[in-house]
Design an enzyme around this catalytic site. Structure first.
Site, PDB file in Angstrom:
ATOM      1  N   ASP A  10       0.845  -1.194   0.000  1.00 22.57           N
ATOM      2  CA  ASP A  10       0.000   0.000   0.000  1.00 22.57           C
ATOM      3  C   ASP A  10       0.886   1.252   0.000  1.00 22.57           C
ATOM      4  OD1 ASP A  10      -2.408   1.596   0.525  1.00 22.57           O
ATOM      5  OD2 ASP A  10      -1.549   1.832   2.543  1.00 22.57           O
ATOM      6  N   ASP A  12      -0.250   5.214   0.874  1.00 17.67           N
ATOM      7  CA  ASP A  12      -0.429   6.173   1.968  1.00 17.67           C
ATOM      8  C   ASP A  12      -0.649   5.460   3.306  1.00 17.67           C
ATOM      9  OD1 ASP A  12      -0.512   8.638   3.125  1.00 17.67           O
ATOM     10  OD2 ASP A  12      -2.325   9.314   2.118  1.00 17.67           O
ATOM     11  N   ASP A 208      -1.536  -0.506   5.992  1.00 16.29           N
ATOM     12  CA  ASP A 208      -1.737   0.114   7.303  1.00 16.29           C
ATOM     13  C   ASP A 208      -3.198   0.136   7.715  1.00 16.29           C
ATOM     14  OD1 ASP A 208      -2.191   2.169   5.166  1.00 16.29           O
ATOM     15  OD2 ASP A 208      -2.842   3.334   6.916  1.00 16.29           O
TER      16      ASP A 208
HETATM   17 MG   LIG Z   1      -2.953   3.052   3.416  1.00 18.08          MG
END
Ligand SMILES: [Mg+2]
Length: 256
Positions: A10, A12, A208
């Site tokens: 991923d 961001d 995240d």
């Molecule tokens: Mg993310």
């Protein structure tokens, strides 16, 4: 720890956090690239082209990414349109980056409610007329496809509405539920797996956000690594319905 042959990563919250750098992630990713480990950056963000994603990684984060390493929700959308709606006319609620990539892929964009397909992504210049065309086309029977349903974007100036807020507007008016390309839905992950061209059992998905990244890995049968540098916090971990395969505070804790 199992050894993995390829990584789906991923952006961001995992590779960087908004404009803030995450040095442990940069080091880990550059080590993967230097070791020639196959990887794909998998992002729901449809406002940047692949080249813009690469330029951002190169210039602002010193990550030696190349364009073959990026799979966005836009690429998932293009693959999906070619597989399921080949030759059909498309009305696009999206920014120039999205429209340009659709045109380059040979997709016919029209600017009226006779479109056979409506696609929608985040559009920060959207107005009432754009949404009206989308809604009229869907009410006439056009297929409704969206890049992603993220609710908000965290920025330096606080949360801003993301693509899913526009989706909700169209969905509310039409009572039609869209087909979604981005995480936690399957198309983006299936497309990224196809692109990296390795068996799912040999892949690790790193993200995240439990509700998007980790859920998409769990649904696809891919091992997951939750990194606590972004959305999901350490106090959330004990309450997760299905645990990620691994949880780390940051990527310095992961050995390739
Ligand atoms: Mg993310």
């Amino acid at each position: 720890m199992k050894k993995y042959k390829g990584y789906l990563i991923d952006l961001d919250g995992t590779t960087y956090f908004g404009k803030k750098r995450i040095p442990t992630a940069e080091k880990f990713i550059n080590e993967l690239i230097e070791a020639k480990q196959p990887l794909q950056f998998v992002t729901n963000n449809a406002t940047k082209t692949v080249d813009q994603v690469v330029e951002n990684l190169n210039k602002n984060y010193d990550i030696k990414a190349t364009s073959d390493m990026v799979y966005t929700s836009t690429l998932a959308l293009i693959d999906y349109l070619i597989q399921n709606h080949k030759g059909q006319t498309v009305y696009c609620v999206g920014e120039e980056a999205l429209k340009g990539q659709l045109k380059e892929a040979g997709i016919t964009l029209v600017n009226n409610a006779n479109a056979e397909v409506v696609v929608q992504a985040l559009n920060r210049q959207v107005d009432y007329d754009d949404l009206t065309i989308a809604i009229q086309a869907i009410l006439k029977g056009a297929n409704f496809i969206v890049t992603n349903t993220d609710r908000v974007i965290p920025t330096e100036d606080g949360f801003k509405p993301s693509s899913g807020a526009l989706t909700a507007f169209i969905q509310y008016a039409t009572r039609v539920e869209p087909v979604v390309m981005g995480k936690p839905f399957a198309p983006i992950i299936e497309g990224a797996v196809k692109k990296i061209n390795l068996p799912k059992e040999s892949l690790l998905l790193i993200g995240d956000n439990y509700d998007t990244d980790i859920q998409s890995g769990i649904k696809a049968g891919i091992d997951t690594l939750l990194v606590l540098t972004g959305v999901t916090k350490s106090q959330d971990v004990s309450n997760l319905p299905v645990a990620p395969t691994y949880v780390v505070t940051n990527l310095a804790e992961w050995e390739i």
